[in-house]
Design a protein around this motif. Structure first.
Motif, PDB file in Angstrom:
ATOM      1  N   GLY A 113       0.760  -1.082  -0.095  1.00  0.00           N
ATOM      2  CA  GLY A 113       0.005  -0.148  -0.075  1.00  0.00           C
ATOM      3  C   GLY A 113       0.725   1.286  -0.170  1.00  0.00           C
ATOM      4  N   PRO A 114       1.657   1.561   0.943  1.00  0.00           N
ATOM      5  CA  PRO A 114       2.529   2.619   0.933  1.00  0.00           C
ATOM      6  C   PRO A 114       3.369   2.577  -0.270  1.00  0.00           C
ATOM      7  N   LEU A 115       3.913   1.624  -0.972  1.00  0.00           N
ATOM      8  CA  LEU A 115       4.718   1.924  -2.136  1.00  0.00           C
ATOM      9  C   LEU A 115       3.766   2.298  -3.253  1.00  0.00           C
ATOM     10  N   SER A 116       2.541   1.438  -3.411  1.00  0.00           N
ATOM     11  CA  SER A 116       1.486   2.168  -4.331  1.00  0.00           C
ATOM     12  C   SER A 116       1.222   3.670  -4.200  1.00  0.00           C
ATOM     13  N   ALA A 117       1.109   4.045  -3.010  1.00  0.00           N
ATOM     14  CA  ALA A 117       0.677   5.490  -2.865  1.00  0.00           C
ATOM     15  C   ALA A 117       1.868   6.416  -3.164  1.00  0.00           C
ATOM     16  N   ILE A 118       3.162   5.952  -3.095  1.00  0.00           N
ATOM     17  CA  ILE A 118       4.243   6.828  -3.640  1.00  0.00           C
ATOM     18  C   ILE A 118       4.150   6.766  -5.125  1.00  0.00           C
ATOM     19  N   ILE A 119       4.116   5.618  -5.786  1.00  0.00           N
ATOM     20  CA  ILE A 119       4.307   5.690  -7.087  1.00  0.00           C
ATOM     21  C   ILE A 119       3.151   6.317  -7.840  1.00  0.00           C
ATOM     22  N   PHE A 120       1.892   6.021  -7.276  1.00  0.00           N
ATOM     23  CA  PHE A 120       1.012   6.729  -8.033  1.00  0.00           C
ATOM     24  C   PHE A 120       0.419   7.929  -7.261  1.00  0.00           C
ATOM     25  N   ASN A 121       1.119   8.642  -6.629  1.00  0.00           N
ATOM     26  CA  ASN A 121       1.052   9.953  -6.093  1.00  0.00           C
ATOM     27  C   ASN A 121      -0.293   9.972  -5.658  1.00  0.00           C
ATOM     28  N   SER A 122      -0.771   9.215  -4.631  1.00  0.00           N
ATOM     29  CA  SER A 122      -2.172   9.391  -4.280  1.00  0.00           C
ATOM     30  C   SER A 122      -2.138   9.751  -2.644  1.00  0.00           C
ATOM     31  N   GLN A 123      -1.008  10.297  -2.323  1.00  0.00           N
ATOM     32  CA  GLN A 123      -0.992  10.416  -0.708  1.00  0.00           C
ATOM     33  C   GLN A 123      -1.951  11.704  -0.531  1.00  0.00           C
ATOM     34  N   PRO A 124      -2.183  11.784   0.871  1.00  0.00           N
ATOM     35  CA  PRO A 124      -3.207  12.906   1.077  1.00  0.00           C
ATOM     36  C   PRO A 124      -2.612  14.380   1.245  1.00  0.00           C
ATOM     37  N   SER A 183      -4.643  -3.039  -3.141  1.00  0.00           N
ATOM     38  CA  SER A 183      -3.972  -1.723  -2.978  1.00  0.00           C
ATOM     39  C   SER A 183      -3.471  -1.148  -4.222  1.00  0.00           C
ATOM     40  N   PRO A 184      -2.734  -1.875  -5.070  1.00  0.00           N
ATOM     41  CA  PRO A 184      -2.259  -1.258  -6.216  1.00  0.00           C
ATOM     42  C   PRO A 184      -3.309  -0.509  -7.054  1.00  0.00           C
ATOM     43  N   GLN A 185      -4.588  -1.271  -7.078  1.00  0.00           N
ATOM     44  CA  GLN A 185      -5.707  -0.939  -7.770  1.00  0.00           C
ATOM     45  C   GLN A 185      -6.202   0.339  -7.059  1.00  0.00           C
ATOM     46  N   VAL A 186      -6.435   0.467  -5.841  1.00  0.00           N
ATOM     47  CA  VAL A 186      -6.929   1.293  -5.094  1.00  0.00           C
ATOM     48  C   VAL A 186      -6.244   2.417  -5.311  1.00  0.00           C
ATOM     49  N   HIS A 187      -4.815   2.689  -5.298  1.00  0.00           N
ATOM     50  CA  HIS A 187      -3.995   3.901  -5.393  1.00  0.00           C
ATOM     51  C   HIS A 187      -4.032   4.170  -6.756  1.00  0.00           C
ATOM     52  N   GLY A 188      -3.848   3.020  -7.650  1.00  0.00           N
ATOM     53  CA  GLY A 188      -4.211   3.670  -8.948  1.00  0.00           C
ATOM     54  C   GLY A 188      -5.385   4.287  -9.433  1.00  0.00           C
ATOM     55  N   ILE A 189      -6.585   4.073  -8.731  1.00  0.00           N
ATOM     56  CA  ILE A 189      -7.847   4.357  -9.045  1.00  0.00           C
ATOM     57  C   ILE A 189      -7.930   5.954  -8.568  1.00  0.00           C
ATOM     58  N   LEU A 190      -7.180   6.116  -7.498  1.00  0.00           N
ATOM     59  CA  LEU A 190      -7.252   7.354  -6.652  1.00  0.00           C
ATOM     60  C   LEU A 190      -6.224   8.281  -7.420  1.00  0.00           C
ATOM     61  N   GLY A 191      -5.217   7.820  -8.062  1.00  0.00           N
ATOM     62  CA  GLY A 191      -4.249   8.508  -8.920  1.00  0.00           C
ATOM     63  C   GLY A 191      -5.244   9.046 -10.233  1.00  0.00           C
ATOM     64  N   LEU A 192      -5.928   8.148 -10.863  1.00  0.00           N
ATOM     65  CA  LEU A 192      -6.791   8.347 -11.977  1.00  0.00           C
ATOM     66  C   LEU A 192      -7.925   9.455 -11.674  1.00  0.00           C
ATOM     67  N   MET A 193      -8.463   9.319 -10.486  1.00  0.00           N
ATOM     68  CA  MET A 193      -9.294  10.468  -9.889  1.00  0.00           C
ATOM     69  C   MET A 193      -8.642  11.875  -9.848  1.00  0.00           C
TER      70      MET A 193
END
Length: 548
Positions: A113-124, A183-193
């Motif tokens: 999850g944390p790696l996905s957030a960093i790569i897809f730039n979905s951090q709060p 989690s990779p999909q969750v953060h990818g979707i947040l990045g897409l949003m």
């Protein structure tokens, strides 16, 4: 689903940006040339790898993810991260297929999850990230997220959705395979949003998602709690363990504000356990505002927000919502069931907790009627005479609430229910559901749900036993039938119905496939119910009409 454009991130920076509390990532000697590697994505399934991805090879129940390293490299993975058990297999494949850096770490799931957030730039901290609303609980998650989105749309916000039925990121909705994606999909979707300029998003957060770390690295602006009733004990073991998993959503690490329905002892316990700033909400209305909930705890009247003045209006209800500083809203839900009052009230208070003004919420509620939004397979009305309803109720509490809410008003009218139980799930709830149906319905038709790999007859027998024992013990007048396959059970229910009756098809809701022994068979309760209504000369709502 992931952003169309991801700014490449140096691999060394990705690992260095991980929080210090997480397990360290170490290069594997001989495979540590990562100086020039940049990543644009992340995947834990080799079939979902894209060019530029970091492939995380996790241990699996059957095979280790490292055994699929070759497929990941052929798809374009630029680096591999695995655990000690996967190093040898991954290193051997890299030597044969292509030279990419290889890393190892313990407790890999904590890193995904944390790696996905960093790569897809979905951090709060990202300025254009959508405001995120998360909803957990046993029942009501789906409807509450739809209500949140409908209310936010009424306020003029653009909205996204992640849940049981669909994923929506501003484009064409995509059917959802899991309540909460990996989690990779969750953060990818947040990045897409974020990329599409979506301002707000609502997400269902299941206990599986929390337990399996699918929402790690996700921070919710507001998290909401609906209720806790018996379900998923095949995973969690006990209700206390089930509660403990749900409670993780309300820590400071996951959300800043929490809205918790405190209609029973589990809600009160959740409010006391939460580390975030809590607003409590009471949605059950009794004559005694000082009543103590079963199991003890603070008086129910102590809730910050309270539902009052509930009145039937058509199939739905009108009610008022009162706040801690004298705020008052008048709201309406056109969907059947008093539990939709709870869902609507929770959605309202969560939106208020995000900083929206009371007057703005009232205006949106009046102009957009957000709490009458159709939710696929959730109290979905297929016909009016008889009232023909499809609902997802698949555990004892949900079934009881649904049956109580759809009882026809005429004393001589019948309530007919068709339902079953899912295979390879908590077996203890089967007789409870049977007993619930026997006590609340006039005709109980037990059929198949999704048996998976379990014997259908044994599943049905578990439900039938509970129904028959309740009928005999309580001297009930209900009729109990066993009819299968499911389509025939639905047809028979409509054949027994008159115009004043109610036919409820429970348990599967929006699902369009029935899994039997590894085979997905097409089956949509809404289609079968509409077909049966048409066959027996009853009217069907226009959106569900079957062409002859």
């Amino acid at each position: 689903m992931r952003p169309a454009v991801v700014t490449p991130v140096p691999l060394g920076q990705v690992f260095s940006d991980l929080p210090a509390r997480l397990p360290p990532v170490e290069p594997v000697p001989g495979h540590d040339d990562a100086a020039h590697v940049q990543v644009t994505g992340i995947a834990i399934d080799s079939r979902m790898v894209r060019a530029g991805d970091l492939y995380i090879a996790l241990p699996g129940s059957g095979r280790h993810g490292a055994s699929f390293t070759a497929a990941a490299l052929r798809a374009g993975a630029v680096a591999v991260l695995t655990d000690e058990a996967g190093v040898a297999a991954a290193a051997g494949t890299i030597d044969r297929v292509g030279a990419v850096p290889l890393f190892r770490a313990a407790h890999l799931r904590e890193l995904v999850g944390p790696l996905s957030a960093i790569i897809f730039n979905s951090q709060p901290a990202h300025a254009s990230r959508p405001a995120l609303f998360g909803v957990t609980g046993t029942n009501g998650k789906t409807t509450t997220t739809y209500f949140i989105n409908a209310l936010l749309a009424g306020l003029g916000r653009t909205t996204g959705l992640m849940g049981t039925i669909e994923i929506h990121a501003g484009g064409q909705p995509i059917a959802s395979a899991l309540t909460t994606p990996e989690s990779p999909q969750v953060h990818g979707i947040l990045g897409l949003m974020r990329e599409r300029g979506i301002e707000t998003a609502a997400m269902e957060v299941s206990s599986h998602a929390i337990d399996y770390r699918r929402v790690d690295g996700v921070y919710f602006d507001v998290a909401g709690f609906t209720n806790l009733t018996q379900d998923h004990l095949d995973l969690h073991g006990t209700m206390d363990e089930y509660f403990a998993v749900k409670a993780e959503l309300f820590t400071r690490e996951r959300t800043s504000r929490a809205v918790i329905i405190t209609d029973d002892v589990w809600g009160l316990k959740m409010a006391e356990a939460a580390g975030a700033d809590v607003l409590t909400l009471r949605t059950s209305v009794t004559e005694d505002d000082d009543a103590q909930p079963k199991g003890g705890g603070m008086p129910l009247h102590a809730a910050d927000w309270q539902v009052r003045d509930v009145a039937r209006q058509g199939l739905g209800h009108r009610f008022s919502l009162h706040g801690p500083a004298g705020e008052q809203l008048t709201l309406h839900s056109g969907l059947p069931g008093t539990f939709n009052i709870s869902n609507a009230a929770l959605a309202t208070v969560m939106v208020l907790a995000s900083g929206v003004a009371v007057d703005d919420v009232q205006h949106a509620a009046d102009s957009a009627d957000p709490f009458s939004a159709a939710v696929p397979g959730r109290m979905q009305l297929i016909g009016d005479r008889p009232a023909a309803i499809v609902d997802f109720a698949h555990n004892p509490d949900a079934l009881a609430r649904t049956l109580e809410s759809v009882r026809p008003p005429a004393p001589e009218a019948k309530l007919i229910v068709v339902f079953g139980a899912t295979g390879q799930r908590d077996q203890t709830k089967r007789p409870i559901m049977g007993a619930t149906a026997a006590r609340l319905a006039d005709i109980v038709i037990v059929t198949d749900d999704d048996p998976h790999d379990e014997d259908e007859a044994e599943i049905r027998q578990g439900v039938l036993t509970g129904a028959q024992q309740a009928r005999d013990a309580d001297n009930l007048a209900c009729e109990i039938l066993e009819i299968y396959p499911r389509a025939e059970a639905i047809d028979h229910a409509v054949a027994l119905a008159g115009p004043a009756d109610t036919v409820l098809i429970a348990g599967r809701g929006h699902e369009v496939w029935q899994e039997v022994k590894g085979v997905n068979l097409p089956l949509d309760d809404r289609v079968e119910l509409a077909r049966a209504l048409t066959r027996y000369g009853f009217s069907v709502h226009p959106s569900h009409r079957i062409e002859s």
